[in-house]
Design an enzyme around this catalytic site. Structure first.
Site, PDB file in Angstrom:
ATOM      1  N   GLU A 127      48.242   6.118  72.729  1.00 34.07           N
ATOM      2  CA  GLU A 127      47.694   6.983  73.535  1.00 34.07           C
ATOM      3  C   GLU A 127      48.670   7.428  74.688  1.00 34.07           C
ATOM      4  O   GLU A 127      48.426   8.497  75.400  1.00 34.07           O
ATOM      5  CB  GLU A 127      46.420   6.576  74.501  1.00 34.07           C
ATOM      6  CG  GLU A 127      45.222   6.372  73.471  1.00 34.07           C
ATOM      7  CD  GLU A 127      44.016   5.726  74.246  1.00 34.07           C
ATOM      8  OE1 GLU A 127      44.005   5.780  75.394  1.00 34.07           O
ATOM      9  OE2 GLU A 127      42.890   5.605  73.430  1.00 34.07           O
ATOM     10  N   ASP A 176      49.367 -13.540  74.403  1.00 32.15           N
ATOM     11  CA  ASP A 176      49.537 -15.013  74.345  1.00 32.15           C
ATOM     12  C   ASP A 176      48.560 -15.248  73.403  1.00 32.15           C
ATOM     13  O   ASP A 176      47.328 -14.844  73.089  1.00 32.15           O
ATOM     14  CB  ASP A 176      48.965 -15.503  75.589  1.00 32.15           C
ATOM     15  CG  ASP A 176      49.034 -17.213  75.685  1.00 32.15           C
ATOM     16  OD1 ASP A 176      49.925 -17.531  75.514  1.00 32.15           O
ATOM     17  OD2 ASP A 176      48.009 -17.710  75.788  1.00 32.15           O
TER      18      ASP A 176
END
Length: 529
Positions: A265, A216
């Site tokens: 990751e 956002d």
């Protein structure tokens, strides 16, 4: 929590690496999707129970608007705790169940993240107020002394997106910055603790199995040094037209480079999607360089009217700007912040045609809940039921966001149309029975079945979704025609039927039947060329 089923999902769709490159992503506005406990408010268990519907619709991923613990001053975009679920929606076990069920059905889950600001009930902010001026917690926000003889004036001339000044004065005389409502203080992203906290929040939801984040106000995190005056009023007119001292500052890109390292990751192609209002498609593309985020909402396309020339220009500009950074273009017609496109375009016929155009373009498409039902904007909500904070302020946005957030109809002839047993938090129109999922299912002429057919064809054809360009074909004024491999799409944006040689066999049409060699008014046709 463990990285459960997300790792087992395939990491590619179509012919391009990355499931997200050609995905159809469905936005769920949790409070308006499905209510499981009869309190009139949608919830996570309601979402979980309706996931088979989304699987049947044919979407690849589900984006969930905020469900975090929040005072709900701005429908959950004022977050008090980023690691907790608001009780109105359920708890963390319910969130885990939604993610697991979606994965079991072969869909992914994208969660909304709100990093520009938090709630004024966030523990950091409450402690900052208690500690007073010059203390460490205040450095995590933008506290400043005011101007004037006794500091009675705001520190600068910035205006809130919701209207009025972007500053609020606290009891000890300092002011704090909030680009949105006063209940939404902006974080200071120059502070290392803020950066560390959000990397930790990312990992929390990735560990729970989330497949990505819709970010956002991704363009708003970094403010210009010194928070300089803008030097003019009516600042809302500048949004999306130029770089502002509080939006689209170049410093945001270092933040997203650090976030990309976190996403990488994790196995399973976890993604970041930017809500970035920028002055140009080229500025938007900067958020999508190979070491930053994966997608950004295409607001330039969303804001384009039902006009062939304008649509072609927006499509070309969008594709051209994404190509140098290797990112897919996204296409969107509606969301929780804008008037539904059926109402914007002026008719259901145009909305259906626009949907087939969007789903024929290369890249990823976003579908807002209820658009597959052909829902219009609800424009006659009484003032006393409205909850959009912009509506209750004297200036700012038009305050009409509640009209696109009315709970969707599932079944039955009377409100709340299967939404739940306890009514709905916003009143539904009396004529929505014919638009419900149950009423449209099995009707070959319904908008729901049109979407289902379009998404099925899109999945089956390698030349839809994939790629980064279209081959435009000669067409009469007011008509768009393009080829993608053996697929051809024609769009008649005029209010009259237009003669056009059939380029092949009809796969799907938004309107019809039509006589051979004629494109119906305000229609889109898919062809096997």
């Amino acid at each position: 929590m463990t990285q459960h089923l997300a790792d087992a999902l395939p990491t590619t769709t179509g012919t391009r690496p990355g499931w997200w490159r050609d995905a159809v992503i469905y936005q769920v506005y949790p409070r308006s999707f499905a209510d499981s406990n009869g309190d009139g408010m949608g919830d996570l268990e309601g979402i979980r129970s309706r996931l088979p519907y989304l699987k049947e619709l044919g979407v690849d991923a589900v984006w969930l608007s905020p469900f975090y613990a929040s005072p709900q001053a701005d429908a959950g975009y004022d977050v008090a705790d980023y690691r907790a679920i608001d009780p109105m929606f359920g708890d963390l076990h319910d969130a885990d169940a939604v993610i697991r069920e979606a994965h079991a059905l072969g869909m992914r889950i994208i969660v909304d993240l709100v990093p520009n600001h938090c709630s004024d009930q966030h523990e950091w902010f409450k402690q900052a107020l208690r500690e007073g001026p010059g203390t460490p917690l205040r450095e995590r926000f933008h506290f400043r002394p005011g101007k004037g003889e006794s500091g009675e004036l705001p520190p600068n001339d910035w205006e809130s997106i919701f209207g009025g000044p972007a500053w609020t004065r606290v009891a000890d005389g300092e002011w704090y910055l909030h680009l949105f409502a006063p209940e939404q203080p902006d974080f200071n992203w120059e502070h290392p603790a803020v950066q560390d906290e959000f990397r930790s929040i990312l990992r929390f939801w990735l560990d729970l199995g989330a497949d990505g984040f819709r970010i956002d106000v991704a363009h708003g995190l970094v403010k210009a040094p010194g928070l300089p005056d803008l030097g003019r009023d009516e600042q809302l007119k500048l949004l999306g037209n130029q770089v502002l001292p509080f939006f689209d500052q170049d410093g945001v890109h270092e933040i997203y480079r650090s976030w990309r390292k976190v996403l990488d990751e994790y196995a399973g192609d976890r993604i970041g999607v930017a809500e970035a209002w920028t002055p140009s498609a080229d500025r938007t593309a900067m958020y999508l360089r190979p070491d930053e985020l994966h997608q950004a909402f295409n607001f330039h396309y969303l804001g384009t009217g039902w006009d062939a020339e304008a649509l072609r220009g927006a499509i070309d500009d969008s594709l051209d700007s994404m190509r140098p950074v290797g990112a897919p273009t996204t296409w969107v017609l509606s969301n929780h912040d804008v008037v539904r496109h059926r109402t914007r375009f002026g008719s259901l016929e145009r909305a259906r045609a626009a949907a087939l155009l969007m789903l024929a373009l290369p890249g990823s498409a976003y579908v807002y809940q209820g658009e597959e039902l052909g829902l219009p904007e609800v424009v006659d909500l009484p003032a006393e039921v409205r909850q959009d904070p912009a509506f209750h302020r004297s200036a700012g946005q038009d305050g009409l966001r509640d009209g696109c957030r009315v709970p969707i109809p599932w079944s039955g002839t009377e409100a709340p149309y299967g939404f739940g047993d306890g009514g709905s938090w916003l009143p539904q129109p009396a004529d929505w029975a014919a638009l419900s999922v149950a009423a449209q299912t099995g009707d070959p002429d319904s908008t729901l079945e049109l979407y289902r057919a379009a998404l099925r064809i899109r999945r089956e054809r390698a030349d839809l979704g994939a790629g980064d360009g279209v081959e435009w074909l000669d067409a009469p004024a007011g008509v768009l025609a393009f080829r993608r491999g053996e697929f051809v799409c024609t769009v008649n944006t005029t209010g009259e039927a237009v003669r056009f040689p059939a380029p092949g066999e009809v796969l799907l049409a938004s309107a019809g039947p039509a006589e051979p060699g004629v494109l119906p008014a305000d229609s889109t046709v898919w062809w096997r060329g």
